[in-house]
Design an enzyme around this catalytic site. Structure first.
Site, PDB file in Angstrom:
ATOM      1  N   GLU A   1       9.693   2.452  10.668  1.00 34.15           N
ATOM      2  CA  GLU A   1      10.674   3.528  10.527  1.00 34.15           C
ATOM      3  C   GLU A   1       9.887   4.822  10.520  1.00 34.15           C
ATOM      4  O   GLU A   1       9.022   5.016   9.670  1.00 34.15           O
ATOM      5  CB  GLU A   1      11.478   3.405   9.221  1.00 34.15           C
TER       6      GLU A   1
ATOM      7  N   GLU B   1       9.454  17.086  14.351  1.00 35.70           N
ATOM      8  CA  GLU B   1       9.796  16.838  12.947  1.00 35.70           C
ATOM      9  C   GLU B   1       8.863  17.649  12.059  1.00 35.70           C
ATOM     10  O   GLU B   1       7.642  17.550  12.168  1.00 35.70           O
ATOM     11  CB  GLU B   1       9.653  15.349  12.597  1.00 35.70           C
TER      12      GLU B   1
ATOM     13  N   CYS C   1      13.587  11.603   6.332  1.00 36.59           N
ATOM     14  CA  CYS C   1      13.571  11.349   7.777  1.00 36.59           C
ATOM     15  C   CYS C   1      14.979  11.498   8.349  1.00 36.59           C
ATOM     16  O   CYS C   1      15.147  11.661   9.546  1.00 36.59           O
ATOM     17  CB  CYS C   1      12.987   9.985   8.092  1.00 36.59           C
TER      18      CYS C   1
ATOM     19  N   LYS D   1       0.858  -1.187   0.000  1.00 34.34           N
ATOM     20  CA  LYS D   1       0.000   0.000   0.000  1.00 34.34           C
ATOM     21  C   LYS D   1       0.902   1.248   0.000  1.00 34.34           C
ATOM     22  O   LYS D   1       1.534   1.591   0.994  1.00 34.34           O
ATOM     23  CB  LYS D   1      -0.895  -0.006   1.252  1.00 34.34           C
TER      24      LYS D   1
HETATM   25  N1  LIG Z   1      10.087   8.839   8.325  1.00 34.31           N
HETATM   26  C1  LIG Z   1       9.700   9.065   7.099  1.00 34.31           C
HETATM   27  O1  LIG Z   1      10.347   8.653   6.166  1.00 34.31           O
HETATM   28  C2  LIG Z   1       8.445   9.805   6.861  1.00 34.31           C
HETATM   29  C3  LIG Z   1       7.901  10.611   7.819  1.00 34.31           C
HETATM   30  N2  LIG Z   1       6.760  11.295   7.570  1.00 34.31           N
HETATM   31  C4  LIG Z   1       6.234  12.187   8.610  1.00 34.31           C
HETATM   32  O2  LIG Z   1       4.837  12.089   8.608  1.00 34.31           O
HETATM   33  C5  LIG Z   1       4.223  13.373   8.425  1.00 34.31           C
HETATM   34  C6  LIG Z   1       2.922  13.248   7.683  1.00 34.31           C
HETATM   35  O3  LIG Z   1       3.093  12.573   6.449  1.00 34.31           O
HETATM   36  P1  LIG Z   1       2.001  11.518   6.015  1.00 34.31           P
HETATM   37  O4  LIG Z   1       2.178  11.161   4.609  1.00 34.31           O
HETATM   38  O5  LIG Z   1       0.640  12.020   6.371  1.00 34.31           O
HETATM   39  O6  LIG Z   1       2.440  10.291   6.924  1.00 34.31           O
HETATM   40  P2  LIG Z   1       1.586   9.060   7.381  1.00 34.31           P
HETATM   41  O7  LIG Z   1       2.277   8.389   8.491  1.00 34.31           O
HETATM   42  O8  LIG Z   1       0.184   9.449   7.572  1.00 34.31           O
HETATM   43  O9  LIG Z   1       1.634   8.132   6.074  1.00 34.31           O
HETATM   44  C7  LIG Z   1       2.544   7.089   5.864  1.00 34.31           C
HETATM   45  C8  LIG Z   1       1.810   5.898   5.255  1.00 34.31           C
HETATM   46  O10 LIG Z   1       0.837   5.409   6.192  1.00 34.31           O
HETATM   47  C9  LIG Z   1      -0.446   5.374   5.574  1.00 34.31           C
HETATM   48  N3  LIG Z   1      -1.503   5.554   6.574  1.00 34.31           N
HETATM   49  C10 LIG Z   1      -2.174   6.689   6.896  1.00 34.31           C
HETATM   50  N4  LIG Z   1      -3.069   6.432   7.862  1.00 34.31           N
HETATM   51  C11 LIG Z   1      -2.986   5.118   8.161  1.00 34.31           C
HETATM   52  C12 LIG Z   1      -3.645   4.256   9.073  1.00 34.31           C
HETATM   53  N5  LIG Z   1      -4.610   4.695   9.894  1.00 34.31           N
HETATM   54  N6  LIG Z   1      -3.287   2.954   9.125  1.00 34.31           N
HETATM   55  C13 LIG Z   1      -2.308   2.489   8.325  1.00 34.31           C
HETATM   56  N7  LIG Z   1      -1.660   3.250   7.414  1.00 34.31           N
HETATM   57  C14 LIG Z   1      -1.984   4.556   7.339  1.00 34.31           C
HETATM   58  C15 LIG Z   1      -0.371   6.467   4.535  1.00 34.31           C
HETATM   59  O11 LIG Z   1      -1.380   6.337   3.580  1.00 34.31           O
HETATM   60  P3  LIG Z   1      -2.022   7.647   2.861  1.00 34.31           P
HETATM   61  O12 LIG Z   1      -0.921   8.293   2.117  1.00 34.31           O
HETATM   62  O13 LIG Z   1      -3.039   7.066   1.963  1.00 34.31           O
HETATM   63  O14 LIG Z   1      -2.576   8.499   3.960  1.00 34.31           O
HETATM   64  C16 LIG Z   1       1.027   6.253   3.991  1.00 34.31           C
HETATM   65  O15 LIG Z   1       1.042   5.167   3.096  1.00 34.31           O
HETATM   66  C17 LIG Z   1       5.297  14.167   7.720  1.00 34.31           C
HETATM   67  O16 LIG Z   1       5.111  15.515   7.890  1.00 34.31           O
HETATM   68  C18 LIG Z   1       6.538  13.629   8.365  1.00 34.31           C
HETATM   69  O17 LIG Z   1       6.737  14.265   9.602  1.00 34.31           O
HETATM   70  C19 LIG Z   1       6.112  11.139   6.374  1.00 34.31           C
HETATM   71  C20 LIG Z   1       6.612  10.365   5.377  1.00 34.31           C
HETATM   72  C21 LIG Z   1       7.836   9.647   5.547  1.00 34.31           C
HETATM   73  O1  LIG Z   2      18.716   9.727   3.586  1.00 37.91           O
HETATM   74  C1  LIG Z   2      18.481   8.731   2.922  1.00 37.91           C
HETATM   75  O2  LIG Z   2      19.240   8.332   2.024  1.00 37.91           O
HETATM   76  C2  LIG Z   2      17.246   7.918   3.183  1.00 37.91           C
HETATM   77  C3  LIG Z   2      16.200   8.710   3.888  1.00 37.91           C
HETATM   78  C4  LIG Z   2      14.944   7.975   4.082  1.00 37.91           C
HETATM   79  O3  LIG Z   2      14.878   6.801   3.933  1.00 37.91           O
HETATM   80  C5  LIG Z   2      13.726   8.681   4.452  1.00 37.91           C
HETATM   81  O4  LIG Z   2      13.720   9.894   4.529  1.00 37.91           O
HETATM   82  O5  LIG Z   2      12.700   8.009   4.648  1.00 37.91           O
END
Ligand SMILES: NC(=O)C1=CN([C@@H]2O[C@H](COP(=O)(O)OP(=O)(O)OC[C@H]3O[C@@H](n4cnc5c(N)ncnc54)[C@H](OP(=O)(O)O)[C@@H]3O)[C@@H](O)[C@H]2O)C=CC1
Ligand SMILES: O=C(O)CCC(=O)C(=O)O
Length: 477
Positions: free
Chosen positions: A247, A379, A281, A172
């Site tokens: 993660e 973050e 991240c 997903k």
């Molecule tokens: N560590 C990292 O690499 C990341 C961190 N983030 C952090 O998250 C914040 C928000 O980003 P966002 O995209 O909303 O992150 P989310 O945690 O909401 O989304 C990550 C994934 O989880 C899915 N998801 C959302 N709600 C649920 C649920 N209830 N159960 C299971 N899966 C779910 C999302 O689907 P859908 O897109 O359909 O909502 C997406 O595929 C950012 O501002 C950042 O701080 C975000 C992305 C990556």
């Molecule tokens: O910094 C990278 O190369 C990977 C970062 C990453 O995986 C993320 O932001 O989710």
């Protein structure tokens, strides 16, 4: 013709209602349309993955190698085209996007080879004449929930090991990046897997993601995304006994000591904090600078930021593309407002940037902030960083560790003593010396401590821990 990005379930492409896939650089010209899967389609994907378990779980290493190597080779051969799609859909610059496509291809090739050397052990028993063998078997059906910020590489580093170790997959993707997910699935669909071994379900997180967390047909869940969603997935899935790997976020410090090569330190800071629009991240969102070089570091950083070009990621010479979505832009702007309201000093940026097309173009933003300001603690996940002075190395280390997160940390120094001490005492999963905190190798473990991660590490040979279960067999020949 409008491009259609569909779900792939049990070997078939499934349509549905069309939702526009936003192009963050040009809001008037969507990338295409995607179909939102519902509960019934998610159920069908889980059933298909469970139906294919025996066929794929018992496949031989050569079959797995051939399938994953095919996927890796095709991604590498088409890295420019896939990179262009990524740049259009997520907004990374074309160079970064092509680099990410290449990384995804290399990851599939790495795990193709790992399928040929799944580790095992043979040990003597304490009982005479008895042999003990340790083997690794697939966990079963793996649910993969991926974020939008690395829409090719993160799915690759979850899907490839899942399949290499004989699991079936329900993937997903984030709703922001259906085109990249579809592009990966389209290649996998031609790799010779049995129908149902790999399924793509494009749908809402609260519907499809939530169902993967709840469903007893999903044996293990690998998630990357935000802390609140990750924790929710953890609670839901572990309550029913599923294996979970998370993660999540980071508030990664980059420490700059007085003895650092300052030009190198500025380069590390600007790359780590702002490239990929700060949407990593691993981004260096806290810059902690020894006070004797603080003013000089800030002056050089501002000069470097003034020379960066913000704009359409497909244009040559652009250093920073748009923020990936309107939701993320709202978050970034709200933190810029919070920073100002809390009294952090805005040193650079803070505003939208006008470009030829209407998009989410935000200037790289630097605050001089106190350690307890929210822009220093939470973050943001955009091109917004906080810089703060430290009295000396010990103070800098204490500030670096003063966070609920523990993904990565960096130090710029020419001192072997401080570099070695920092490597040992930074409370993180990954530590960098004279390098940006972001930008990691794909063949070594990736993950953090504290609130950043949960479960076994991702990537490299360590991925075997999450994607397999160990069996101990005793034989009296
Ligand atoms: N560590 C990292 O690499 C990341 C961190 N983030 C952090 O998250 C914040 C928000 O980003 P966002 O995209 O909303 O992150 P989310 O945690 O909401 O989304 C990550 C994934 O989880 C899915 N998801 C959302 N709600 C649920 C649920 N209830 N159960 C299971 N899966 C779910 C999302 O689907 P859908 O897109 O359909 O909502 C997406 O595929 C950012 O501002 C950042 O701080 C975000 C992305 C990556
Ligand atoms: O910094 C990278 O190369 C990977 C970062 C990453 O995986 C993320 O932001 O989710």
């Amino acid at each position: 013709m409008t491009l259609q990005f569909k779900s792939y379930i049990n070997g078939e492409w499934l349509g549905g209602n069309g939702v526009a896939d936003e192009n963050p650089s040009d809001l008037a010209t969507p990338v295409g349309e995607y179909a939102l899967a519902d509960v019934a389609q998610t159920q069908a994907a889980i059933d298909a993955a469970n139906g294919a378990r025996a066929a794929w779980g018992m496949s031989n290493p050569q079959q797995r190698f051939d399938a994953l190597d095919f996927v890796g080779s095709e991604i590498l051969a088409r890295k420019e085209e896939l990179g262009r799609l990524l740049a259009l859909e997520e907004g990374k610059t074309l160079g970064e996007s092509i680099g990410e496509a290449a990384r995804a291809g290399q990851i599939f090739k790495f795990f193709a080879a790992e399928a040929l050397r799944i580790p095992g052990e043979k040990l003597a028993s304490t009982r005479p004449g008895v042999d003990i063998e340790l083997t690794r078997e697939p966990v079963g059906t793996v649910g993969i929930i991926a974020p939008w910020n690395f829409p090719l590489a993160i799915p690759a580093w979850k899907i490839a090991p899942a399949l290499a170790y004989g699991n079936t997959v329900v993937f997903k993707p984030a709703e922001t990046v259906p085109a990249c997910a579809w592009a990966i699935a389209e290649i996998i669909s031609r790799a010779g897997l049995p129908a149902g071994a790999f399924n793509l379900v494009i749908g809402a997180g609260r519907v499809v993601g939530q169902m993967l967390a709840e469903h007893p047909g999903i044996d293990a869940l690998s998630f990357t995304g935000s802390v609140p969603t990750g924790n929710r997935v953890l609670q839901t899935a572990t309550r029913r006994g599923a294996k979970v790997q998370l993660e999540m976020g980071g508030k990664n410090p980059l420490v700059v000591l007085a003895d650092a090569d300052l030009d190198q330190a500025v380069e590390c800071a600007v790359n780590g904090a702002y490239f990929s629009t700060g949407q990593r991240c691993t981004a260096s969102s806290r810059l902690i600078v020894e006070k004797s070089v603080y003013d000089e570091f800030v002056a050089r950083t501002i000069k470097r930021l003034s020379g960066l070009k913000i704009g359409n990621p497909l244009e040559a010479g652009v250093h920073i593309g748009p923020v990936a979505s309107s939701a993320q832009l709202d978050t970034d702007l709200s933190y810029i407002r919070i920073g100002r309201e809390e009294g952090a000093e805005l040193l650079f940026g803070g505003d939208m940037v006008e470009c030829a097309t209407k998009g989410h173009f935000l200037a790289p933003t630097l605050f001089a902030a106190k350690p307890d300001h929210r822009v220093s603690r939470e973050e943001i996940f955009g091109p917004v960083a906080a810089v703060m002075p430290a009295d000396d190395y010990e103070h800098a280390l204490a500030l670096a560790n003063d966070t609920e997160f523990g993904l990565c940390a960096g130090i710029c120094t020419t001192s072997l003593k401080y570099a070695s001490h920092f490597k040992r005492h930074a409370q993180v999963g990954m530590v960098m010396v004279n390098l940006p905190t972001a930008g990691v190798d794909a063949h070594v473990p990736f993950g953090g401590r504290k609130g950043s991660s949960y479960g076994p590490r991702e990537q490299g040979r360590y991925a075997v821990e999450f994607y397999t279960t160990v069996k101990t067999a005793y034989t009296l020949p």
